[in-house]
Design a protein around this motif. Structure first.
Motif, short mmCIF file in Angstrom:
data_model
loop_
_atom_site.label_atom_id
_atom_site.label_comp_id
_atom_site.label_asym_id
_atom_site.label_seq_id
_atom_site.Cartn_x
_atom_site.Cartn_y
_atom_site.Cartn_z
N UNK A 154 3.11 19.79 11.81
CA UNK A 154 3.78 18.71 12.53
C UNK A 154 3.40 17.35 11.97
N UNK A 155 2.12 17.16 11.70
CA UNK A 155 1.66 15.87 11.18
C UNK A 155 2.17 15.63 9.77
N UNK A 156 2.26 16.67 8.96
CA UNK A 156 2.71 16.46 7.58
C UNK A 156 4.21 16.13 7.56
N UNK A 157 4.95 16.71 8.52
CA UNK A 157 6.37 16.36 8.65
C UNK A 157 6.50 14.92 9.15
N UNK A 171 0.83 -1.21 0.00
CA UNK A 171 0.00 0.00 0.00
C UNK A 171 0.86 1.26 0.00
N UNK A 172 2.00 1.22 0.71
CA UNK A 172 2.90 2.36 0.70
C UNK A 172 3.55 2.54 -0.68
N UNK A 173 3.87 1.44 -1.34
CA UNK A 173 4.44 1.53 -2.69
C UNK A 173 3.47 2.20 -3.66
N UNK A 174 2.16 2.04 -3.40
CA UNK A 174 1.16 2.60 -4.30
C UNK A 174 1.17 4.12 -4.29
N UNK A 175 1.51 4.73 -3.14
CA UNK A 175 1.49 6.20 -3.06
C UNK A 175 2.89 6.81 -3.07
N UNK A 176 3.92 5.97 -2.96
CA UNK A 176 5.28 6.49 -2.80
C UNK A 176 5.75 7.39 -3.95
N UNK A 177 5.45 7.06 -5.23
CA UNK A 177 5.96 7.92 -6.30
C UNK A 177 5.25 9.27 -6.43
N UNK A 178 4.10 9.44 -5.78
CA UNK A 178 3.28 10.62 -6.06
C UNK A 178 3.06 11.55 -4.87
N UNK A 179 3.24 11.07 -3.65
CA UNK A 179 2.83 11.91 -2.52
C UNK A 179 3.65 13.19 -2.41
N UNK A 180 4.94 13.15 -2.81
CA UNK A 180 5.74 14.38 -2.78
C UNK A 180 5.16 15.42 -3.72
N UNK A 194 -2.01 10.66 8.66
CA UNK A 194 -2.92 10.81 7.52
C UNK A 194 -4.33 11.14 7.99
N UNK A 195 -4.78 10.46 9.05
CA UNK A 195 -6.12 10.71 9.59
C UNK A 195 -6.23 12.15 10.10
N UNK A 196 -5.23 12.57 10.86
CA UNK A 196 -5.28 13.91 11.45
C UNK A 196 -5.16 15.01 10.40
N UNK A 197 -4.38 14.78 9.37
CA UNK A 197 -4.26 15.79 8.30
C UNK A 197 -5.58 15.99 7.58
N UNK A 198 -6.26 14.88 7.27
CA UNK A 198 -7.57 14.99 6.61
C UNK A 198 -8.57 15.69 7.52
N UNK A 199 -8.55 15.35 8.80
CA UNK A 199 -9.47 15.96 9.75
C UNK A 199 -9.20 17.45 9.92
N UNK A 200 -7.93 17.83 10.06
CA UNK A 200 -7.58 19.23 10.29
C UNK A 200 -7.90 20.11 9.09
N UNK A 201 -7.74 19.59 7.88
CA UNK A 201 -8.14 20.36 6.70
C UNK A 201 -9.63 20.69 6.77
N UNK A 202 -10.44 19.71 7.17
CA UNK A 202 -11.87 19.94 7.31
C UNK A 202 -12.20 20.91 8.43
N UNK A 222 8.27 11.56 7.43
CA UNK A 222 9.30 10.80 8.15
C UNK A 222 8.90 9.34 8.27
N UNK A 223 7.64 9.10 8.59
CA UNK A 223 7.16 7.73 8.76
C UNK A 223 7.29 6.92 7.48
N UNK A 224 6.96 7.55 6.35
CA UNK A 224 7.06 6.86 5.06
C UNK A 224 8.51 6.51 4.76
N UNK A 225 9.42 7.43 5.03
CA UNK A 225 10.82 7.22 4.68
C UNK A 225 11.55 6.30 5.65
N UNK A 226 11.21 6.35 6.96
CA UNK A 226 11.92 5.57 7.96
C UNK A 226 11.42 4.13 8.05
N UNK A 227 10.22 3.90 7.56
CA UNK A 227 9.56 2.62 7.79
C UNK A 227 10.38 1.42 7.35
N UNK A 228 11.02 1.50 6.21
CA UNK A 228 11.75 0.36 5.65
C UNK A 228 13.26 0.43 5.88
#
Length: 345
Positions: free
Chosen positions: A96-99, A50-59, A128-136, A103-109
């Motif tokens: 803070x959450x976006x940072x 699932x992380x590989x699915x978003x890795x090329x595009x999230x930046x 991810x949950x908190x970022x979506x919530x805070x935008x709303x 970090x979580x995506x990069x450090x995980x593996x």
């Protein structure tokens, strides 16, 4: 006031800012949604895929946020200053959450230990949950309005005043919409058992969104009358909420036929139409002063000079297509399903 194609420059800039943030919501929305589902995957291999699915595009998706924030600051500095002062806490939390998410995506593996990977998986999912919530939450406060003085300065007193009932409902609805959007994206990018799991996520996500959307809409209709004024005065505009309703209703229909490409197009359209509704509810205001209405911030009393807007419009004409072309190139290059057994694309 000078115009371009019949519209004044503050209105043009309002459209530019709205278009950029709509693009950001559509693009970063699906990877926020995918991240929100992340810890519901039972296997480490599923979470890695699932992380590989978003890795090329999230930046690249976050580029739209940077550009949107820049255009907001350049075009409407008064609104930018007031909003960031009033919403200091949620914006700092968002930063803070976006940072932490990156970090979580990069450090995980970086390590093989199960506890290490699980820790960063949780960090990625919660962020991810908190970022979506805070935008709303921020959007809900803009629609709900804030107490402003005659200098357009925020005069609220409560530290957590931004957590009012309507903003919380909009935050939950935004999370639900992104989770539905993200589940469809995972269905487009995965296969096998992970694909089957994502189908269950989509069913839950659609239910979650429809219920939260109906509750939030009902609350707004009964408690925020200022948002309905433009629709009552121009009843032809009711066609936009009707189109949004049709777009939402089309998602379960397409999902039942496993036409997930079209379903993704309609969740994207839903996000765009809901933000168009927001734009009509606000225009020409940018921020409603809910105590003294005359203190509201509008596109006219918050805009930079016409000369500044004209110069920046030139940058938009050149830079806008380049950003869109870059996004198209990235998605075209990394199109296709992710293979769990490979190292990447």
């Amino acid at each position: 006031m000078e115009t371009l194609l019949g519209l004044d420059y503050p209105t043009w800039w309002f459209l530019v800012v709205g278009g950029l943030f709509s693009g950001y919501a559509i693009l970063d929305g699906f990877d926020f949604g995918a991240g929100a589902w992340h810890m519901f995957f039972r296997r480490d291999s599923s979470r890695e895929t699932a992380l590989k699915a978003i890795d090329p595009t999230w930046h690249g998706n976050e580029v739209w946020l940077v550009i949107g924030g820049g255009t907001l600051f350049a075009g409407f500095p008064v609104f930018y200053g007031t909003l960031f002062s009033a919403m200091y806490t949620p914006f700092i939390l968002f930063l803070l959450f976006i940072i932490f998410r990156g970090i979580s995506i990069k450090f995980r593996n970086m390590e093989e230990m199960p506890w290490w990977r699980k820790m960063w998986d949780w960090g990625y999912s919660i962020s991810s949950i908190m970022l979506a919530f805070l935008l709303g939450v921020v959007l809900g406060n803009i629609l709900n309005g804030m107490p402003l003085d005659e200098n357009f300065e925020y005069v609220g007193k409560g530290f957590f005043e931004f957590l009012n009932p309507f903003s919380i409902l909009v935050g939950v609805t935004s999370l639900a919409l992104f989770m539905m959007h993200g589940a469809i994206y995972l269905l487009l990018k995965t296969k096998g058992q992970l694909y089957n799991r994502a189908q269950g996520f989509l069913t839950k996500g659609m239910t979650f969104f429809i219920v939260s959307y109906l509750i939030t809409t009902a609350y707004g209709l009964f408690n925020l009358e200022h948002l309905l004024v433009v629709f009552k005065e121009n009843q032809i505009l009711f066609v936009i909420p009707f189109l949004a309703f049709l777009s939402i209703a089309n998602v379960p229909r397409l999902a039942s036929k496993e036409k997930y490409g079209w379903a993704f197009a309609f969740t994207s359209l839903t996000i765009a139409l809901l933000l168009v509704i927001v734009a009509f509810e606000l225009y020409p205001r940018l921020l409603w002063s809910n105590e003294v209405h005359e203190n509201s911030i509008t596109i006219y009393n918050a805009a930079a000079s016409t000369k500044t807007l004209k110069i920046m419009m030139g940058f938009v004409v050149v830079g806008g297509p380049l950003v869109a072309l870059y996004s198209y190139f990235v998605y075209r290059t990394f199109w296709g399903r992710v293979d769990a057994g490979s190292e990447g694309y």
